[in-house]
Write a protein that holds these residues in place. Structure first.
Motif, short mmCIF file in Angstrom:
data_model
loop_
_atom_site.label_atom_id
_atom_site.label_comp_id
_atom_site.label_asym_id
_atom_site.label_seq_id
_atom_site.Cartn_x
_atom_site.Cartn_y
_atom_site.Cartn_z
N LEU A 1 -12.37 -1.03 3.61
CA LEU A 1 -11.89 -1.01 4.98
C LEU A 1 -11.97 0.28 5.54
O LEU A 1 -10.81 1.03 5.70
CB LEU A 1 -10.37 -1.83 4.36
CG LEU A 1 -10.43 -3.36 3.98
CD1 LEU A 1 -9.19 -3.35 3.59
CD2 LEU A 1 -10.90 -4.30 4.92
N LEU B 1 -3.12 0.55 5.32
CA LEU B 1 -3.46 -1.10 5.02
C LEU B 1 -2.15 -1.90 5.12
O LEU B 1 -1.33 -1.60 4.77
CB LEU B 1 -3.40 -1.22 4.09
CG LEU B 1 -5.81 -0.66 3.94
CD1 LEU B 1 -5.68 -1.29 3.08
CD2 LEU B 1 -6.50 -0.36 5.04
N ASP C 1 -5.44 -6.72 -3.65
CA ASP C 1 -6.47 -7.64 -4.03
C ASP C 1 -8.07 -6.85 -4.37
O ASP C 1 -9.13 -7.41 -4.72
CB ASP C 1 -7.01 -8.06 -2.42
CG ASP C 1 -5.76 -10.14 -2.62
OD1 ASP C 1 -5.57 -9.92 -3.24
OD2 ASP C 1 -6.05 -9.84 -1.43
N ASP C 2 -8.14 -5.55 -3.72
CA ASP C 2 -9.21 -4.57 -4.10
C ASP C 2 -8.90 -3.50 -5.32
O ASP C 2 -9.47 -3.05 -5.88
CB ASP C 2 -9.33 -4.47 -2.49
CG ASP C 2 -9.92 -4.13 -1.55
OD1 ASP C 2 -10.40 -5.42 -1.63
OD2 ASP C 2 -10.24 -4.08 -0.46
N SER D 1 -4.49 -1.18 -1.60
CA SER D 1 -4.90 -3.14 -1.69
C SER D 1 -4.79 -3.43 -2.96
O SER D 1 -5.61 -3.02 -3.96
CB SER D 1 -6.34 -3.37 -1.17
OG SER D 1 -6.61 -4.35 -0.99
N ALA E 1 -1.30 -2.79 1.68
CA ALA E 1 -1.51 -4.69 1.34
C ALA E 1 -1.30 -4.92 -0.04
O ALA E 1 -2.08 -5.05 -0.90
CB ALA E 1 -3.26 -4.45 1.79
N GLY F 1 -4.46 -6.63 4.98
CA GLY F 1 -5.30 -5.45 5.06
C GLY F 1 -5.96 -4.85 5.62
O GLY F 1 -7.57 -3.83 5.98
N LYS F 2 -5.18 -5.00 6.90
CA LYS F 2 -6.47 -3.92 8.49
C LYS F 2 -5.47 -2.50 8.59
O LYS F 2 -3.89 -2.48 8.35
CB LYS F 2 -5.80 -4.81 9.70
CG LYS F 2 -6.36 -6.49 9.38
CD LYS F 2 -6.15 -6.54 10.83
CE LYS F 2 -6.96 -8.06 10.92
NZ LYS F 2 -6.28 -8.92 12.63
#
Length: 274
Positions: free
Chosen positions: A4, A114, A214-215, A212, A146, A118-119
């Motif tokens: 990201l 993040l 999710d990642d 993150s 995140a 996630g930004k």
């Protein structure tokens, strides 16, 4: 791993000095009484190194995720700050802060991380440098990943519960070694750790959860602030890096401290053009 970048959609937290708890009283002090600010910058965005420009000059090349710069003594002043992908010209900045004003006599950590969605964002934290009682240490845990709300445990017991992104938990406790981990709020589902922390007497240990969920890039970055003994001692400062080693940067870190300027005063933020 999904990268990201600090791209055009990046969101930046901007606030005035008065937003920092416990620092507002400084506004009433005469200008001559203000010392340089103590600044620490934490890079918690996975996969995106940056070059940092100050007033058009490349000051810190290739500032890597998971690293900590500082502490830095930053005098009051006004600066233009730009962050680019490594090697890109300043005209192609990912993020620009123009005419940012910094006051004096503050102790702040600025974290590039993040948000829950996630930004990439920048979040300032005021560091508690109040004196500690004999035999005590301060533990501060900051949620800058995140990920959903979490509980932070020490020795298997919750110390901070329901901590959300951009928030922190803080406590003073007996100095010593403690095993800490992070679980989803209200569960035993571990998302980070366990990590052994050495809480030295008279210091504040700050732990950041970054990355993150999710990642699968969750990680821990740590910072320490020394000199908080009740007896007269040194001026509070700090150092830090990953939990498994220091990641400090030398004198050129004055430039990366410029990122902090985004949080002081009413600065104008200009997102980069592609």
């Amino acid at each position: 791993m999904r990268i990201l970048p600090l791209g055009r959609a990046a969101t930046v937290a901007t606030m005035s000095l008065l937003a920092f708890g416990g620092v507002a009283v400084l506004a009433a002090a005469p200008a001559y009484a203000l010392a340089d600010s103590k600044v620490t910058v934490v890079h918690g965005i996975p996969g995106q190194p940056v070059d940092v420009y100050v007033n058009g000059e490349k000051t810190i090349p290739n500032f890597q995720p998971g690293k900590v710069a500082g502490p830095l003594s930053l005098p009051a002043g006004s600066y233009d700050i730009a962050l680019t992908k490594p090697g890109d010209p300043v005209g192609d900045a990912l993020l620009t802060v123009e005419d940012a004003a910094v006051p004096g006599d503050a102790n702040v950590s600025l974290v590039a991380h993040l948000n829950e969605g996630g930004k990439p964002v920048l979040t300032p934290f005021a560091n508690d440098t109040s004196k500690l009682a004999a035999g005590e240490a301060r533990l501060i845990v900051r949620h800058t990943a995140a990920a959903p709300a979490v509980d932070i445990r020490a020795g298997g017991k919750p110390v901070f519960e329901g901590v959300t992104n951009g928030k922190e938990g803080k406590t003073d406790l007996a100095a010593g070694s403690v095993s800490a981990d992070v679980v989803l709020a209200g569960t035993d589902t571990r998302v980070l750790g366990p990590t052994d922390l050495n809480l030295a007497e008279g210091t504040a240990t700050i732990v950041y959860a970054v990355g993150s969920a999710d990642d699968k890039t969750l990680d821990i970055v740590s910072q320490s602030i020394k000199g908080l003994h009740s007896a007269p001692g040194g001026v509070p400062s700090g150092n830090g890096g990953r939990a498994d080693g220091n990641g400090t940067l030398p004198w050129y870190g004055v430039g990366v401290a410029g990122i902090l300027l985004a949080v002081f005063g009413l600065t104008r933020l200009v997102t980069a053009r592609r």
